[in-house]
Design a protein around this motif. Sequence first.
Motif, PDB file in Angstrom:
ATOM      1  N   SER A  98      43.727 -22.623 -79.375  1.00  0.00           N
ATOM      2  CA  SER A  98      43.260 -23.891 -79.943  1.00  0.00           C
ATOM      3  C   SER A  98      43.984 -24.246 -81.237  1.00  0.00           C
ATOM      4  N   GLY A  99      45.111 -23.556 -81.512  1.00  0.00           N
ATOM      5  CA  GLY A  99      45.835 -23.846 -82.737  1.00  0.00           C
ATOM      6  C   GLY A  99      46.443 -25.224 -82.732  1.00  0.00           C
ATOM      7  N   VAL A 100      46.899 -25.622 -83.956  1.00  0.00           N
ATOM      8  CA  VAL A 100      47.566 -26.925 -84.102  1.00  0.00           C
ATOM      9  C   VAL A 100      48.938 -26.680 -84.710  1.00  0.00           C
ATOM     10  N   PRO A 101      50.013 -26.792 -83.949  1.00  0.00           N
ATOM     11  CA  PRO A 101      49.967 -27.081 -82.495  1.00  0.00           C
ATOM     12  C   PRO A 101      49.527 -25.854 -81.728  1.00  0.00           C
ATOM     13  N   PRO A 102      49.003 -26.018 -80.486  1.00  0.00           N
ATOM     14  CA  PRO A 102      48.556 -24.867 -79.692  1.00  0.00           C
ATOM     15  C   PRO A 102      49.741 -24.085 -79.141  1.00  0.00           C
ATOM     16  N   LEU A 103      49.457 -22.785 -78.884  1.00  0.00           N
ATOM     17  CA  LEU A 103      50.441 -21.909 -78.265  1.00  0.00           C
ATOM     18  C   LEU A 103      49.933 -21.494 -76.898  1.00  0.00           C
ATOM     19  N   SER A 104      50.869 -21.458 -75.896  1.00  0.00           N
ATOM     20  CA  SER A 104      50.505 -21.053 -74.543  1.00  0.00           C
ATOM     21  C   SER A 104      51.315 -19.837 -74.157  1.00  0.00           C
ATOM     22  N   ASN A 105      50.800 -19.160 -73.144  1.00  0.00           N
ATOM     23  CA  ASN A 105      51.472 -17.945 -72.683  1.00  0.00           C
ATOM     24  C   ASN A 105      51.278 -17.836 -71.178  1.00  0.00           C
ATOM     25  N   SER A 106      52.405 -17.688 -70.425  1.00  0.00           N
ATOM     26  CA  SER A 106      52.329 -17.477 -68.978  1.00  0.00           C
ATOM     27  C   SER A 106      52.255 -15.980 -68.726  1.00  0.00           C
ATOM     28  N   THR A 107      51.274 -15.586 -67.959  1.00  0.00           N
ATOM     29  CA  THR A 107      51.072 -14.165 -67.700  1.00  0.00           C
ATOM     30  C   THR A 107      50.682 -13.984 -66.250  1.00  0.00           C
ATOM     31  N   GLU A 108      50.635 -12.766 -65.765  1.00  0.00           N
ATOM     32  CA  GLU A 108      50.260 -12.470 -64.393  1.00  0.00           C
ATOM     33  C   GLU A 108      49.149 -11.434 -64.368  1.00  0.00           C
ATOM     34  N   VAL A 109      48.276 -11.602 -63.404  1.00  0.00           N
ATOM     35  CA  VAL A 109      47.222 -10.620 -63.155  1.00  0.00           C
ATOM     36  C   VAL A 109      47.492 -10.006 -61.797  1.00  0.00           C
ATOM     37  N   LYS A 110      47.537  -8.684 -61.751  1.00  0.00           N
ATOM     38  CA  LYS A 110      47.769  -7.977 -60.499  1.00  0.00           C
ATOM     39  C   LYS A 110      46.459  -7.868 -59.738  1.00  0.00           C
ATOM     40  N   VAL A 111      46.406  -8.502 -58.526  1.00  0.00           N
ATOM     41  CA  VAL A 111      45.196  -8.468 -57.699  1.00  0.00           C
ATOM     42  C   VAL A 111      45.466  -7.532 -56.525  1.00  0.00           C
ATOM     43  N   GLN A 112      44.666  -6.465 -56.432  1.00  0.00           N
ATOM     44  CA  GLN A 112      44.802  -5.497 -55.348  1.00  0.00           C
ATOM     45  C   GLN A 112      43.720  -5.773 -54.315  1.00  0.00           C
ATOM     46  N   VAL A 113      44.149  -6.146 -53.093  1.00  0.00           N
ATOM     47  CA  VAL A 113      43.211  -6.325 -51.978  1.00  0.00           C
ATOM     48  C   VAL A 113      43.156  -4.983 -51.259  1.00  0.00           C
ATOM     49  N   CYS A 114      41.982  -4.384 -51.172  1.00  0.00           N
ATOM     50  CA  CYS A 114      41.833  -2.998 -50.711  1.00  0.00           C
ATOM     51  C   CYS A 114      40.913  -2.938 -49.496  1.00  0.00           C
ATOM     52  N   VAL A 115      41.060  -1.829 -48.738  1.00  0.00           N
ATOM     53  CA  VAL A 115      40.147  -1.538 -47.632  1.00  0.00           C
ATOM     54  C   VAL A 115      38.995  -0.726 -48.200  1.00  0.00           C
ATOM     55  N   CYS A 116      37.796  -1.201 -47.965  1.00  0.00           N
ATOM     56  CA  CYS A 116      36.624  -0.535 -48.554  1.00  0.00           C
ATOM     57  C   CYS A 116      35.819   0.128 -47.454  1.00  0.00           C
ATOM     58  N   LYS A 117      35.608   1.463 -47.564  1.00  0.00           N
ATOM     59  CA  LYS A 117      34.812   2.234 -46.625  1.00  0.00           C
ATOM     60  C   LYS A 117      33.962   3.233 -47.391  1.00  0.00           C
ATOM     61  N   LYS A 118      32.672   3.227 -47.026  1.00  0.00           N
ATOM     62  CA  LYS A 118      31.746   4.189 -47.631  1.00  0.00           C
ATOM     63  C   LYS A 118      31.868   4.227 -49.155  1.00  0.00           C
ATOM     64  N   ASN A 119      31.758   3.048 -49.736  1.00  0.00           N
ATOM     65  CA  ASN A 119      31.772   2.912 -51.192  1.00  0.00           C
ATOM     66  C   ASN A 119      33.067   3.394 -51.821  1.00  0.00           C
ATOM     67  N   LYS A 120      34.142   3.502 -51.019  1.00  0.00           N
ATOM     68  CA  LYS A 120      35.444   3.885 -51.555  1.00  0.00           C
ATOM     69  C   LYS A 120      36.441   2.778 -51.252  1.00  0.00           C
ATOM     70  N   MET A 121      37.340   2.559 -52.238  1.00  0.00           N
ATOM     71  CA  MET A 121      38.355   1.521 -52.088  1.00  0.00           C
ATOM     72  C   MET A 121      39.696   2.202 -51.859  1.00  0.00           C
ATOM     73  N   HIS A 122      40.357   1.801 -50.762  1.00  0.00           N
ATOM     74  CA  HIS A 122      41.679   2.320 -50.442  1.00  0.00           C
ATOM     75  C   HIS A 122      42.669   1.185 -50.662  1.00  0.00           C
ATOM     76  N   CYS A 123      43.383   1.314 -51.764  1.00  0.00           N
ATOM     77  CA  CYS A 123      44.282   0.240 -52.179  1.00  0.00           C
ATOM     78  C   CYS A 123      45.727   0.631 -51.934  1.00  0.00           C
ATOM     79  N   SER A 124      46.577  -0.353 -51.814  1.00  0.00           N
ATOM     80  CA  SER A 124      47.999  -0.120 -51.599  1.00  0.00           C
ATOM     81  C   SER A 124      48.634   0.348 -52.889  1.00  0.00           C
ATOM     82  N   SER A 125      49.466   1.389 -52.777  1.00  0.00           N
ATOM     83  CA  SER A 125      50.159   1.909 -53.955  1.00  0.00           C
ATOM     84  C   SER A 125      51.526   1.279 -54.116  1.00  0.00           C
ATOM     85  N   ALA A 126      51.922   0.435 -53.161  1.00  0.00           N
ATOM     86  CA  ALA A 126      53.245  -0.200 -53.225  1.00  0.00           C
ATOM     87  C   ALA A 126      53.267  -1.250 -54.313  1.00  0.00           C
TER      88      ALA A 126
END
Length: 716
Positions: free
Chosen positions: A667-695
């Motif tokens: 909210s500064g004047v002038p404002p500053l912006s930043n492009s960033t990335e969030v890594k989203v891991q879609v995982c297989v979930c079985k018996k309360n365990k998440m099996h995610c890709s390590s690639a």
Amino acid sequence: MEIGVCILLAFLVPQVARVGGQEDGAHEGCIPGFQVKRYQVAYSGPFQKGQALIQVEFDDCAGNEDVKFKVSDPNFHVDEDLNLVPQQDVLYSSPILFIHGLSVYADDMAQVEVTGLPIQSPLRKILGFGQTLPNRSKRSLLIPPVIVTENQRAPFPRIIGRSHLIPAEQSGTHNFRMTGPGADQDPKGLFTIDIHTGDVSVSRSLDREAIDSYQLEVSTTDFNGNLMEGPAMLVITVIDQNDNRPIFKETRYTGEVLEGSPTGTTVMTMMAFDADDPATDNAALRYNIVRQSPDNPSSKMFYIDAERGDIVTAISPVLLDRETLPTTTYELEIVAKDMAGSEVGLTGTATATITITDKNDHAPEFTHPLFEAYVDEGSTGVVVNLTVDDRDDPATGAWRATYTILNKDLAQSFEIQTNPDNNEGMLSVVKPLNYEARAVHTLLIQVENEDPLVSGVDYGPSSTATVQVTVQDINEGPVFFPDPLTVNRMENIPVGSFVASLNATDPDTFHKQNIRYAVLRDPAGWLSVNPVRGTVNTSASLDRESPYVHDNKYTAVFIATDNGSPPATGTGTLIIYLEDYNDNAPYVVPSVARVCEDAHDLNVAIVGGRDKDLTPNAAPFKIELGKQPGLDKTWKVTRVNSTHSRIMLLHSLKKANYQLPLLITDSGVPPLSNSTEVKVQVCVCKKNKMHCSSAHSHRASLLVLLATLLLTLLCL
């Protein structure tokens, strides 16, 4: 009458021997004892109680004080007027009574013959102790008392008395028998009786201090052992000899007396014990001082009461001065002698140590009326020791000194304490002195004792002294004002910008000296200072977010040096409060999120914004999807609050790692912006365990997915 005379002689011979060995009384030519030895009383009927029968004549040649009389018949006594008086109605009496008179100065016996008694003489006990026995009118057993001197020498046994049977014609028709302690009871065999003659013998030497009298019973029996007469009492009295010397309980006694005490003041009491008969001179003690050490200023500084043993002062109060006596401790050798102090008396010795104690009769006095001290300006500590003289006993309240600064205006800069080892007053500077403000301080000091002075003694002029303290000038370092110096500056101001102007002055006002400035501590290396003017400028960019800044404050220290000899320095602190500038772009946290591929809830994560800057250059944050086309077909970002947003999937994805582009703006004047990335891991979930890709994440898969979607839309 022959029997009575024999009894009288047997009873009086030891007494005459004793009286002959005593000292003469107080009256010249006086013979202590009964002045008349024989008396007669006519029996005309029963003696009435309280009836004065005769008046005896007794004089111990010393006033007859504490004279005690004992009558052989306990039915009679001698009253204070020397009258022989019955203590009760007496029907019959022995034909002969003996009166024993005893005092410190006399020990004598007298005989009283009772005439006109009835012819029928009843059986009586010893010297009238026996009472009338109605069925024994023909015979009586007469047992006179026996007196035996202790410590007799051999040969033994020795006859000491005889029992008589009246009438004497009956001798040979009976046997005498004696019982009691000393005969057939412990101490057994000490006394024996001839069964035929009635002679009483002692078998060994007696000790009066062990047993002073014995009471035995004498009786007669026929040849078959049947009791004929008695029992009658035989009293054997052991006469004391001077065989015990006086003994003090301790060999050394201690006492004390206050100096200046009046003549006759009791110091202590000496007491010895003599085991001999206290009713005789054998235990009459007299005390005497035989040696005094030292023997000055008088050989008779003390006197002892010969009879009571009280030691009192015999010297005048003026001479009993602890400060002028050769010593404060006197030793007396005390002798206790028995036999009332006569030359033949036995002695015991003890030592009395008398300490002359102190009283506060001397005021403390300073050894000098003026004391001088020199102290460097700016320093503290002891500057001078004040010495005093006090003639009282050291280590007492009459000697210990207390000091007082009478100048109330100087009491804040100085204090004075007593040195417990030597009683000196230690004057100290507790607040640094300034030569330029005052070069000489004059103090008035008073000394007193812990204990008050005795009446008539006062503190004089010598109990007050003057102390002159001279402050010596030294080259003092420059002083910064204010210290610390505080300023506010914006971060990131141009290099070379003005920050502050330092102000240091030289307290040595009597000297004109130049001051030069330098940086002493600049942790980040951001500052420089003009050595002459003291102006501070930036030499690098100021960064509020630097690790050298704490709570928005940057601290630097500068030094100022004068050109004195030797040069002196002073330090000053500069504190810069840094104002924030929007020079830091925000970023998103966390950078990784996980979701199950078959999840019914397509909420992926809550992400938040962070910014090193302060409000208003930070939150609220705006978080949105990156500018790549087609992202909004699969992802959605919604605002939760001013700092956080929610990432959601619009439809399910296969197991893989996806990089989601996000854009965050502050909210500064002038404002500053930043492009960033969030890594989203879609995982297989079985018996309360998440099996995610390590690639690694597949950015291309997203593009392929987007292209496929676009083609599908075009075909439709």
